[in-house]
Enzyme design. Structure first.
Site, PDB file in Angstrom:
ATOM      1  N   ASN A   9       0.865  -1.178   0.000  1.00 40.66           N
ATOM      2  CA  ASN A   9       0.000   0.000   0.000  1.00 40.66           C
ATOM      3  C   ASN A   9       0.905   1.232   0.000  1.00 40.66           C
ATOM      4  O   ASN A   9       1.443   1.607   1.040  1.00 40.66           O
ATOM      5  CB  ASN A   9      -0.898  -0.021   1.251  1.00 40.66           C
ATOM      6  CG  ASN A   9      -1.766   1.215   1.365  1.00 40.66           C
ATOM      7  OD1 ASN A   9      -1.871   1.999   0.411  1.00 40.66           O
ATOM      8  ND2 ASN A   9      -2.393   1.401   2.519  1.00 40.66           N
ATOM      9  N   LYS A  11       0.097   4.258  -0.428  1.00 35.21           N
ATOM     10  CA  LYS A  11      -0.574   5.468   0.087  1.00 35.21           C
ATOM     11  C   LYS A  11      -0.279   6.648  -0.852  1.00 35.21           C
ATOM     12  O   LYS A  11      -0.289   6.460  -2.063  1.00 35.21           O
ATOM     13  CB  LYS A  11      -0.141   5.735   1.534  1.00 35.21           C
ATOM     14  CG  LYS A  11      -0.304   4.479   2.411  1.00 35.21           C
ATOM     15  CD  LYS A  11      -0.132   4.726   3.874  1.00 35.21           C
ATOM     16  CE  LYS A  11      -0.304   3.416   4.623  1.00 35.21           C
ATOM     17  NZ  LYS A  11      -0.283   3.580   6.058  1.00 35.21           N
ATOM     18  N   HIS A  96      -9.753   1.417   4.384  1.00 32.75           N
ATOM     19  CA  HIS A  96      -8.462   1.510   5.064  1.00 32.75           C
ATOM     20  C   HIS A  96      -8.594   2.462   6.250  1.00 32.75           C
ATOM     21  O   HIS A  96      -9.358   3.429   6.204  1.00 32.75           O
ATOM     22  CB  HIS A  96      -7.381   2.011   4.090  1.00 32.75           C
ATOM     23  CG  HIS A  96      -6.024   2.027   4.712  1.00 32.75           C
ATOM     24  ND1 HIS A  96      -5.588   3.086   5.468  1.00 32.75           N
ATOM     25  CD2 HIS A  96      -5.041   1.098   4.739  1.00 32.75           C
ATOM     26  CE1 HIS A  96      -4.375   2.793   5.929  1.00 32.75           C
ATOM     27  NE2 HIS A  96      -4.022   1.604   5.500  1.00 32.75           N
ATOM     28  N   GLU A  98      -6.942   4.868   7.278  1.00 30.72           N
ATOM     29  CA  GLU A  98      -6.819   6.315   7.010  1.00 30.72           C
ATOM     30  C   GLU A  98      -8.069   6.859   6.334  1.00 30.72           C
ATOM     31  O   GLU A  98      -8.430   8.020   6.538  1.00 30.72           O
ATOM     32  CB  GLU A  98      -5.544   6.575   6.184  1.00 30.72           C
ATOM     33  CG  GLU A  98      -4.307   6.448   7.062  1.00 30.72           C
ATOM     34  CD  GLU A  98      -3.125   5.760   6.401  1.00 30.72           C
ATOM     35  OE1 GLU A  98      -3.031   5.753   5.160  1.00 30.72           O
ATOM     36  OE2 GLU A  98      -2.276   5.218   7.147  1.00 30.72           O
ATOM     37  N   GLU A 168      -5.934  -4.652  10.308  1.00 25.91           N
ATOM     38  CA  GLU A 168      -4.888  -3.681  10.602  1.00 25.91           C
ATOM     39  C   GLU A 168      -5.275  -2.910  11.859  1.00 25.91           C
ATOM     40  O   GLU A 168      -6.059  -1.944  11.784  1.00 25.91           O
ATOM     41  CB  GLU A 168      -4.736  -2.693   9.441  1.00 25.91           C
ATOM     42  CG  GLU A 168      -4.291  -3.344   8.153  1.00 25.91           C
ATOM     43  CD  GLU A 168      -3.692  -2.315   7.187  1.00 25.91           C
ATOM     44  OE1 GLU A 168      -2.526  -2.483   6.824  1.00 25.91           O
ATOM     45  OE2 GLU A 168      -4.383  -1.357   6.843  1.00 25.91           O
ATOM     46  N   GLY A 174       1.910   2.428  10.885  1.00 27.21           N
ATOM     47  CA  GLY A 174       2.887   3.521  10.780  1.00 27.21           C
ATOM     48  C   GLY A 174       3.499   3.917  12.104  1.00 27.21           C
ATOM     49  O   GLY A 174       4.124   4.979  12.205  1.00 27.21           O
ATOM     50  N   SER A 213       2.877  -1.855  10.549  1.00 23.84           N
ATOM     51  CA  SER A 213       4.311  -1.872  10.862  1.00 23.84           C
ATOM     52  C   SER A 213       4.992  -3.205  10.525  1.00 23.84           C
ATOM     53  O   SER A 213       5.901  -3.643  11.225  1.00 23.84           O
ATOM     54  CB  SER A 213       4.552  -1.498  12.332  1.00 23.84           C
ATOM     55  OG  SER A 213       4.134  -0.162  12.559  1.00 23.84           O
TER      56      SER A 213
HETATM   57  P1  PGA Z   1       2.446   0.506   7.719  1.00 24.17           P
HETATM   58  O1  PGA Z   1       1.033   0.724   7.008  1.00 24.17           O
HETATM   59  O2  PGA Z   1       3.028  -0.779   7.194  1.00 24.17           O
HETATM   60  O3  PGA Z   1       3.266   1.696   7.345  1.00 24.17           O
HETATM   61  O4  PGA Z   1       2.182   0.426   9.198  1.00 24.17           O
HETATM   62  C1  PGA Z   1       0.183  -0.359   6.759  1.00 24.17           C
HETATM   63  C2  PGA Z   1      -1.091   0.130   6.120  1.00 24.17           C
HETATM   64  O5  PGA Z   1      -1.567   1.210   6.484  1.00 24.17           O
HETATM   65  O6  PGA Z   1      -1.672  -0.530   5.240  1.00 24.17           O
END
Ligand code: PGA
Length: 249
Positions: A9, A11, A96, A98, A168, A174, A213
């Site tokens: 992903n 983003k 997602h 976000e 998630e 993140g 992460s």
């Molecule tokens: P991350 O993001 O691996 O940076 O924690 C995962 C995601 O949001 O899909």
């Protein structure tokens, strides 16, 4: 474990120039594999670049990070499922964290989006996951089950169509803080049971990805956890060498 799925992903990173460079490094070092599925979710404007770089590589799937639930119309700035399909997408990320927590997307909207993806003949990857305060209050399971049940509630062909789920936990995205393999296995077990009751037999083979992460150092242990069928990776998918290390896990 079901056939593993590794999803990147990106983003709001990797415009066409960086996407081209990334894909060249990736394709050069990652020959066709038949035992795993790789998915890229580039920003929509980089989809064509990634599709061109992939050429005939059918083992690598393309996806978009978000869609509107309507097929077309006056929705400035939005992308629809038919547009995503026309551009080469096979998978659509829905709900997602976000989208939910930065842009205020509701469970009901995820349901409309999953239904639109089904209507358009593509595969939804529905994301679910609790916030830290919900986990601390003992509500993690109920939040995830609610997001899952509502998100899939308008789909009509769950017994026959492919879907994917990504668990998630919001507190792990993140932040560098990963769920333990035991935490992931526990929640994936809950999701697996729910899927069996919602989708019947098909629920047993629905890929359930873990995200939050993930990095080259923890990918293997997380993948070894019960009912973890793949990984959805943000930050560590932006660097070709760390992404290559993860997809080789
Ligand atoms: P991350 O993001 O691996 O940076 O924690 C995962 C995601 O949001 O899909």
């Amino acid at each position: 474990m079901n056939r593993p799925v590794f999803a990147a992903n990106w983003k709001m990173n990797n415009g066409p120039t960086l996407a081209r460079e990334f894909m060249k490094a990736f394709i050069d070092q990652f020959p066709r594999q038949n035992d795993r599925t790789i998915v890229f979710f580039p920003p929509a404007l980089s989809l064509a670049t990634v599709a061109t770089a992939l050429g005939e590589r059918r083992d690598v799937w393309l996806g978009v990070q978000n869609v509107h639930w309507k097929d077309q119309g006056a929705f400035t700035g939005e992308v629809s499922v038919p547009i995503a399909r026309d551009a080469g997408a096979r998978v659509i990320l829905v709900g997602h964290s976000e989208r939910r927590h930065v842009f205020g997307e509701t469970d009901d909207e995820t349901a409309l989006k999953c239904a639109a993806v089904e209507r358009g003949g593509l595969t939804p990857m529905l994301c679910v996951g609790e916030k830290i305060e919900e986990r601390d209050a003992g509500q993690a399971e109920s939040v995830v089950v609610r997001q899952l049940r509502t998100g899939l509630s308008h789909m009509t062909q769950l017994a026959t169509k492919d879907i994917m789920i990504a668990y998630e936990p919001v507190w792990a995205i993140g932040t560098g803080r990963t769920a333990t393999p035991a935490d992931a296995a526990a929640m994936h077990g809950v999701i697996r049971r729910e899927l069996a009751s919602i989708c019947g037999d098909r629920g047993r083979v629905t890929p359930i990805l873990y995200g939050g992460s993930v990095n080259p150092g923890n990918a293997k242990t997380l993948l070894a956890a019960a009912d973890v069928d793949g990984l959805l990776v943000g930050g560590a998918s932006l660097d070709a060498s760390s992404w290559l290390a993860i997809v080789r896990s």
